[in-house]
Design a protein around this motif. Structure first.
Motif, PDB file in Angstrom:
ATOM      1  N   UNK A 171     100.271 -71.045  85.155  1.00  0.00           N
ATOM      2  CA  UNK A 171     100.340 -71.214  83.701  1.00  0.00           C
ATOM      3  C   UNK A 171     100.341 -69.865  82.991  1.00  0.00           C
ATOM      4  N   UNK A 172      99.511 -68.919  83.460  1.00  0.00           N
ATOM      5  CA  UNK A 172      99.472 -67.584  82.864  1.00  0.00           C
ATOM      6  C   UNK A 172     100.817 -66.886  83.037  1.00  0.00           C
ATOM      7  N   UNK A 173     101.444 -67.061  84.185  1.00  0.00           N
ATOM      8  CA  UNK A 173     102.749 -66.443  84.421  1.00  0.00           C
ATOM      9  C   UNK A 173     103.799 -67.044  83.492  1.00  0.00           C
ATOM     10  N   UNK A 174     103.779 -68.360  83.324  1.00  0.00           N
ATOM     11  CA  UNK A 174     104.752 -69.008  82.441  1.00  0.00           C
ATOM     12  C   UNK A 174     104.566 -68.550  80.986  1.00  0.00           C
ATOM     13  N   UNK A 175     103.313 -68.422  80.554  1.00  0.00           N
ATOM     14  CA  UNK A 175     103.054 -67.922  79.199  1.00  0.00           C
ATOM     15  C   UNK A 175     103.550 -66.488  79.053  1.00  0.00           C
ATOM     16  N   UNK A 176     103.273 -65.660  80.063  1.00  0.00           N
ATOM     17  CA  UNK A 176     103.720 -64.270  80.017  1.00  0.00           C
ATOM     18  C   UNK A 176     105.244 -64.189  80.015  1.00  0.00           C
ATOM     19  N   UNK A 177     105.893 -65.038  80.792  1.00  0.00           N
ATOM     20  CA  UNK A 177     107.365 -65.045  80.817  1.00  0.00           C
ATOM     21  C   UNK A 177     107.913 -65.409  79.450  1.00  0.00           C
ATOM     22  N   UNK A 178     107.305 -66.392  78.806  1.00  0.00           N
ATOM     23  CA  UNK A 178     107.766 -66.809  77.479  1.00  0.00           C
ATOM     24  C   UNK A 178     107.545 -65.711  76.435  1.00  0.00           C
TER      25      UNK A 178
ATOM     26  N   UNK B   2     112.978 -57.273  80.181  1.00  0.00           N
ATOM     27  CA  UNK B   2     111.766 -56.513  80.471  1.00  0.00           C
ATOM     28  C   UNK B   2     110.985 -57.190  81.588  1.00  0.00           C
ATOM     29  N   UNK B   3     110.177 -56.402  82.281  1.00  0.00           N
ATOM     30  CA  UNK B   3     109.351 -56.931  83.366  1.00  0.00           C
ATOM     31  C   UNK B   3     108.282 -57.864  82.804  1.00  0.00           C
ATOM     32  N   UNK B   4     108.042 -58.957  83.513  1.00  0.00           N
ATOM     33  CA  UNK B   4     106.998 -59.899  83.114  1.00  0.00           C
ATOM     34  C   UNK B   4     105.661 -59.352  83.589  1.00  0.00           C
ATOM     35  N   UNK B   5     104.696 -59.286  82.673  1.00  0.00           N
ATOM     36  CA  UNK B   5     103.365 -58.808  82.997  1.00  0.00           C
ATOM     37  C   UNK B   5     102.352 -59.867  82.583  1.00  0.00           C
ATOM     38  N   UNK B   6     101.506 -60.261  83.535  1.00  0.00           N
ATOM     39  CA  UNK B   6     100.453 -61.212  83.199  1.00  0.00           C
ATOM     40  C   UNK B   6      99.601 -60.644  82.076  1.00  0.00           C
ATOM     41  N   UNK B   7      99.224 -61.499  81.134  1.00  0.00           N
ATOM     42  CA  UNK B   7      98.399 -61.093  80.009  1.00  0.00           C
ATOM     43  C   UNK B   7      99.196 -60.623  78.813  1.00  0.00           C
ATOM     44  N   UNK B   8     100.513 -60.515  78.969  1.00  0.00           N
ATOM     45  CA  UNK B   8     101.357 -60.037  77.868  1.00  0.00           C
ATOM     46  C   UNK B   8     101.265 -60.955  76.644  1.00  0.00           C
ATOM     47  N   UNK B   9     100.889 -62.207  76.874  1.00  0.00           N
ATOM     48  CA  UNK B   9     100.776 -63.168  75.787  1.00  0.00           C
ATOM     49  C   UNK B   9      99.448 -63.043  75.041  1.00  0.00           C
ATOM     50  N   UNK B  10      98.601 -62.095  75.456  1.00  0.00           N
ATOM     51  CA  UNK B  10      97.330 -61.888  74.797  1.00  0.00           C
ATOM     52  C   UNK B  10      96.185 -62.744  75.343  1.00  0.00           C
ATOM     53  N   UNK B  11      96.497 -63.617  76.280  1.00  0.00           N
ATOM     54  CA  UNK B  11      95.475 -64.485  76.871  1.00  0.00           C
ATOM     55  C   UNK B  11      94.881 -63.792  78.098  1.00  0.00           C
TER      56      UNK B  11
END
Length: 132
Positions: A105-112, A118-127
């Motif tokens: 779920x964290x990866x999907x949020x970060x991807x969105x 750009x590279x997907x980084x976990x936590x990029x969504x602020x969570x």
């Protein structure tokens, strides 16, 4: 390090005749496939499971997919590999299904939340990033 080597040294792999190959080495369509392959090799090298256990788990994952209508064209082989990895690491209590689901779920949020290209980084969504 070659795909069949671990940090502990060479590890005998199961036969590779069903894997895409070039020059006797496995090839991968996407980077995640290579990482899943390497993770299985490393976990085996660390004694987490035997190749017999792995083959049985992977075979069951493929049979389960086929029973759900997977046409088994070979293009999603590493998806079965990933299911087998998740099954094995939860069975061996290295992590839980809940932790895997939270990380997915964290990866999907970060991807969105990641701009295209750009590279997907976990936590990029602020969570917060859940533990694996």
């Amino acid at each position: 390090m070659k795909p069949f080597e671990t940090t502990a040294g060479a590890s005998p792999l199961p036969p590779l005749e069903n894997l895409p190959q070039h020059g006797g080495e496995p090839v991968f369509r996407e980077p995640w496939e290579a990482r899943a392959f390497a993770l299985a090799v490393e976990l085996n090298g660390r004694g987490v499971f035997t190749w017999t256990e792995w083959a049985e788990t992977l075979s069951q994952a493929i049979r389960d997919a086929q029973s759900r209508g997977d046409p088994d064209c070979g293009d999603n082989y590493y998806e079965h590999w990933l299911v087998a990895l998740e099954t094995m690491i939860t069975r061996k209590a290295l992590t839980s299904t809940e932790r895997i689901d939270a990380r997915r779920d964290a990866w999907l949020r970060a991807a969105a939340a990641t701009p295209h290209g750009e590279a997907i980084e976990l936590g990029r969504d602020g969570m917060p990033v859940p533990p694996a």
